[in-house]
Design a protein around this motif. Structure first.
Motif, PDB file in Angstrom:
ATOM      1  N   PHE A  32       0.840  -1.295   0.022  1.00 58.91           N
ATOM      2  CA  PHE A  32      -0.091  -0.029  -0.015  1.00 58.91           C
ATOM      3  C   PHE A  32       0.917   1.369  -0.036  1.00 58.91           C
ATOM      4  N   PRO A  33       1.330   1.516  -1.087  1.00 58.09           N
ATOM      5  CA  PRO A  33       2.480   2.726  -1.202  1.00 58.09           C
ATOM      6  C   PRO A  33       1.983   4.016  -0.874  1.00 58.09           C
ATOM      7  N   ASN A  34       0.680   4.315  -0.936  1.00 55.33           N
ATOM      8  CA  ASN A  34      -0.054   5.538  -0.751  1.00 55.33           C
ATOM      9  C   ASN A  34      -0.146   5.476   0.809  1.00 55.33           C
ATOM     10  N   ILE A  35      -0.575   4.528   1.511  1.00 55.08           N
ATOM     11  CA  ILE A  35      -0.464   4.735   3.104  1.00 55.08           C
ATOM     12  C   ILE A  35       0.942   4.838   3.509  1.00 55.08           C
ATOM     13  N   GLU A  36       1.805   4.323   3.043  1.00 53.37           N
ATOM     14  CA  GLU A  36       3.234   4.489   3.522  1.00 53.37           C
ATOM     15  C   GLU A  36       3.827   5.939   3.063  1.00 53.37           C
ATOM     16  N   ALA A  37       3.310   6.467   2.004  1.00 52.88           N
ATOM     17  CA  ALA A  37       3.828   7.937   1.503  1.00 52.88           C
ATOM     18  C   ALA A  37       3.163   8.871   2.371  1.00 52.88           C
ATOM     19  N   GLU A  38       1.755   8.778   2.837  1.00 51.26           N
ATOM     20  CA  GLU A  38       1.140   9.676   3.711  1.00 51.26           C
ATOM     21  C   GLU A  38       1.839   9.679   5.062  1.00 51.26           C
ATOM     22  N   ARG A  39       2.291   8.516   5.394  1.00 50.83           N
ATOM     23  CA  ARG A  39       2.816   8.407   6.915  1.00 50.83           C
ATOM     24  C   ARG A  39       4.174   9.080   6.849  1.00 50.83           C
ATOM     25  N   VAL A  40       4.846   8.904   5.740  1.00 50.92           N
ATOM     26  CA  VAL A  40       6.164   9.432   5.746  1.00 50.92           C
ATOM     27  C   VAL A  40       6.083  11.059   5.485  1.00 50.92           C
ATOM     28  N   ARG A  41       5.197  11.404   4.725  1.00 54.08           N
ATOM     29  CA  ARG A  41       4.895  13.045   4.461  1.00 54.08           C
ATOM     30  C   ARG A  41       4.622  13.565   5.795  1.00 54.08           C
ATOM     31  N   LEU A  42       3.794  12.854   6.738  1.00 56.25           N
ATOM     32  CA  LEU A  42       3.551  13.775   8.018  1.00 56.25           C
ATOM     33  C   LEU A  42       4.499  13.162   9.109  1.00 56.25           C
ATOM     34  N   ARG A  43       5.499  12.907   8.599  1.00 57.48           N
ATOM     35  CA  ARG A  43       6.722  12.376   9.535  1.00 57.48           C
ATOM     36  C   ARG A  43       6.377  11.315  10.634  1.00 57.48           C
ATOM     37  N   MET A  44       5.486  10.487  10.260  1.00 58.52           N
ATOM     38  CA  MET A  44       4.909   9.707  11.537  1.00 58.52           C
ATOM     39  C   MET A  44       5.771   8.388  11.293  1.00 58.52           C
ATOM     40  N   SER A  45       5.995   7.627  12.695  1.00 53.37           N
ATOM     41  CA  SER A  45       6.824   6.336  12.531  1.00 53.37           C
ATOM     42  C   SER A  45       5.842   5.517  12.391  1.00 53.37           C
ATOM     43  N   ARG A  46       6.253   4.305  12.105  1.00 53.03           N
ATOM     44  CA  ARG A  46       5.187   3.091  11.746  1.00 53.03           C
ATOM     45  C   ARG A  46       4.760   2.832  13.252  1.00 53.03           C
ATOM     46  N   THR A  47       5.533   2.906  14.403  1.00 49.19           N
ATOM     47  CA  THR A  47       5.072   2.543  15.664  1.00 49.19           C
ATOM     48  C   THR A  47       3.847   3.584  16.289  1.00 49.19           C
ATOM     49  N   TYR A  48       4.425   4.771  15.817  1.00 51.75           N
ATOM     50  CA  TYR A  48       3.464   5.895  16.037  1.00 51.75           C
ATOM     51  C   TYR A  48       1.973   5.975  15.538  1.00 51.75           C
ATOM     52  N   LEU A  49       2.053   5.543  14.276  1.00 48.25           N
ATOM     53  CA  LEU A  49       0.657   5.240  13.430  1.00 48.25           C
ATOM     54  C   LEU A  49       0.053   4.040  13.852  1.00 48.25           C
ATOM     55  N   ALA A  50       0.705   2.989  14.287  1.00 45.83           N
ATOM     56  CA  ALA A  50       0.086   1.793  14.858  1.00 45.83           C
ATOM     57  C   ALA A  50      -0.766   2.235  16.360  1.00 45.83           C
ATOM     58  N   GLU A  51       0.015   3.040  16.876  1.00 49.55           N
ATOM     59  CA  GLU A  51      -0.440   3.409  18.360  1.00 49.55           C
ATOM     60  C   GLU A  51      -1.682   4.318  18.106  1.00 49.55           C
ATOM     61  N   LEU A  52      -1.748   5.148  17.102  1.00 52.98           N
ATOM     62  CA  LEU A  52      -2.851   6.027  16.723  1.00 52.98           C
ATOM     63  C   LEU A  52      -3.886   5.046  16.381  1.00 52.98           C
ATOM     64  N   LEU A  53      -3.761   4.133  15.759  1.00 53.45           N
ATOM     65  CA  LEU A  53      -4.807   3.279  14.994  1.00 53.45           C
ATOM     66  C   LEU A  53      -5.074   2.129  16.152  1.00 53.45           C
ATOM     67  N   GLY A  54      -4.468   2.243  17.365  1.00 53.69           N
ATOM     68  CA  GLY A  54      -4.981   1.181  18.422  1.00 53.69           C
ATOM     69  C   GLY A  54      -4.380  -0.212  17.898  1.00 53.69           C
ATOM     70  N   VAL A  55      -3.386  -0.451  17.238  1.00 55.44           N
ATOM     71  CA  VAL A  55      -2.993  -1.623  16.935  1.00 55.44           C
ATOM     72  C   VAL A  55      -1.465  -1.884  17.254  1.00 55.44           C
ATOM     73  N   SER A  56      -0.971  -3.064  17.268  1.00 54.88           N
ATOM     74  CA  SER A  56       0.513  -3.231  17.360  1.00 54.88           C
ATOM     75  C   SER A  56       1.028  -3.058  16.230  1.00 54.88           C
ATOM     76  N   LEU A  57       2.459  -2.897  16.326  1.00 52.64           N
ATOM     77  CA  LEU A  57       3.111  -2.635  15.062  1.00 52.64           C
ATOM     78  C   LEU A  57       3.339  -3.788  14.249  1.00 52.64           C
TER      79      LEU A  57
END
Length: 67
Positions: free
Chosen positions: A2-27
Motif C-alpha cells: 500500500f504505497p499511498n499509506i506509507e507515502a502519507e505516513r512518511v509525508r507527515l513524519r510519523m513512525s510506523r510505531t506511532y501510526l500503529a498506536e494512533l490506530l490502536g494496534v500493535s506494530l
C-alpha cells in the motif's frame, strides 16, 4: 503493498510505531496490513483517511476505470 499509506505516513513524519498506536494496534498488526498478510479493517482505513485528510480509495490506490 500500500504505497499511498506509507507515502502519507512518511509525508507527515510519523513512525510506523506511532501510526500503529494512533490506530490502536500493535506494530506487528500494522506491518501485517502493509505486507498483505492481513486485510486492513474498514474502521482502520477510515481512521487513516481522516488522519491523512484523503479518501480511502486513494489509500488503497483504487482507480476508477470506465468500461
Amino acid at each position: 503493498m500500500f504505497p499511498n499509506i506509507e507515502a502519507e505516513r512518511v509525508r507527515l513524519r510519523m513512525s510506523r510505531t506511532y501510526l500503529a498506536e494512533l490506530l490502536g494496534v500493535s506494530l506487528r498488526t500494522y506491518s501485517n496490513w502493509m505486507n498483505g498478510t492481513r486485510d486492513i479493517p474498514s474502521s482502520a482505513l477510515v481512521k487513516m483517511a481522516k488522519l491523512f485528510h484523503c479518501s480511502t480509495d486513494y489509500l488503497l490506490d483504487v482507480q476508477n476505470k470506465s468500461a
